[in-house]
Design a protein around this motif. Structure first.
Motif, PDB file in Angstrom:
ATOM      1  N   UNK A 138     -17.014  36.996  -9.333  1.00 41.39           N
ATOM      2  CA  UNK A 138     -17.586  37.321  -8.028  1.00 41.39           C
ATOM      3  C   UNK A 138     -16.847  38.488  -7.370  1.00 41.39           C
ATOM      4  N   UNK A 139     -15.523  38.476  -7.455  1.00 41.07           N
ATOM      5  CA  UNK A 139     -14.732  39.553  -6.855  1.00 41.07           C
ATOM      6  C   UNK A 139     -14.979  40.871  -7.573  1.00 41.07           C
ATOM      7  N   UNK A 140     -15.088  40.816  -8.881  1.00 43.16           N
ATOM      8  CA  UNK A 140     -15.369  42.019  -9.671  1.00 43.16           C
ATOM      9  C   UNK A 140     -16.706  42.631  -9.260  1.00 43.16           C
ATOM     10  N   UNK A 143     -16.388  44.382  -5.852  1.00 43.88           N
ATOM     11  CA  UNK A 143     -15.636  45.638  -5.927  1.00 43.88           C
ATOM     12  C   UNK A 143     -16.451  46.747  -6.572  1.00 43.88           C
ATOM     13  N   UNK A 144     -17.211  46.402  -7.596  1.00 44.71           N
ATOM     14  CA  UNK A 144     -18.032  47.403  -8.285  1.00 44.71           C
ATOM     15  C   UNK A 144     -19.240  47.818  -7.452  1.00 44.71           C
ATOM     16  N   UNK A 145     -19.861  46.854  -6.806  1.00 43.38           N
ATOM     17  CA  UNK A 145     -21.104  47.116  -6.072  1.00 43.38           C
ATOM     18  C   UNK A 145     -20.885  47.732  -4.687  1.00 43.38           C
ATOM     19  N   UNK A 152     -11.345  47.878 -10.693  1.00 42.30           N
ATOM     20  CA  UNK A 152     -12.006  46.635 -10.259  1.00 42.30           C
ATOM     21  C   UNK A 152     -11.672  45.409 -11.103  1.00 42.30           C
ATOM     22  N   UNK A 153     -11.549  45.591 -12.429  1.00 44.59           N
ATOM     23  CA  UNK A 153     -11.316  44.443 -13.299  1.00 44.59           C
ATOM     24  C   UNK A 153      -9.955  43.792 -13.023  1.00 44.59           C
TER      25      UNK A 153
END
Length: 227
Positions: A138-140, A143-145, A152-153
């Protein structure tokens, strides 16, 4: 020198607070939560200004969680004793046997209100792993979107595992140190890459101290474990 300090002053101050926090955590001192409120509040701006958006968001969580951690450490055992006492009242009524049990529970509560150091329950392993991977994904995605994060990873990884680590710390589980070792190694790398040298050095030290802390807490848990 002046330019250097003006650029890195927040990095330096939060690093000093981090060292104080580390010593208090190693000693299992409840005062660690006081520092745990101030330091992440300052880290929010530090991380955000260096493009570590996940860490900035995590710092907000740290600040709020520190309040929870303080309450659990200070009153956790007392709350458990009160719950057990109420349950005893319902089952035993006003019998003499019940009175004896209540008095015994009160004596234990008054002698030690703080939560003891214990080992991570096996029954929580699968649920904890499930939460970690869900939080990481969810956090990834966020961060990407929604950010321009270049890491991000790894940023998402440290955030997700930090959620687990801070919860385990609040519960005083010995294994919380293992979670933090993994987080600290990755953070050390990220802070070098992002130009936060003092924080990078601090997290490198965190790895060493976390190993020592693990063995110290393991000894405390064994002493606290009823024979």
């Amino acid at each position: 020198m002046t330019d250097f300090l003006s650029t890195h002053w927040l990095d330096i101050v939060t690093t000093i607070l981090g060292l104080i926090y580390l010593v208090l955590e190693y000693r299992a001192s409840i005062a660690l939560w006081v520092v745990g409120i101030v330091m992440p509040a300052m880290d929010i701006y530090l991380y955000w200004s260096h493009g570590l958006y996940g860490d900035a968001g995590m710092a907000v969580y740290y600040t709020l969680a520190a309040i929870y951690g303080y309450a659990v450490w200070k009153f956790g055992a007392k709350w458990k004793a009160m719950i057990k006492r109420k349950g005893s009242d319902k089952k035993e009524g006003a019998s003499a046997v019940s009175s004896d049990k209540i008095e015994a529970a009160s004596a234990v509560s008054s002698s030690s209100e703080e939560l003891p150091v214990t080992f991570f329950p096996r029954r929580l392993i699968l649920r904890t792993l499930g939460f970690f991977f869900l939080a990481w994904a969810a956090t990834y995605y966020v961060l990407v979107a929604y950010t321009n994060s270049t890491v991000p990873l790894l940023d998402a990884f440290t955030n997700a595992l930090s959620f687990v680590g801070l919860w385990a710390l609040a519960r005083k589980y010995v294994e919380q140190w293992l979670f933090w070792i993994a987080v600290d190694v990755v953070c050390c790398y990220l802070y070098v890459v992002k130009g936060i040298p003092f924080k990078a050095g601090l997290y490198g030290l965190y790895v060493v101290i976390a190993v020592m802390g693990y063995w110290k807490w393991k000894g405390l848990a064994k002493k606290a474990k009823p024979m």
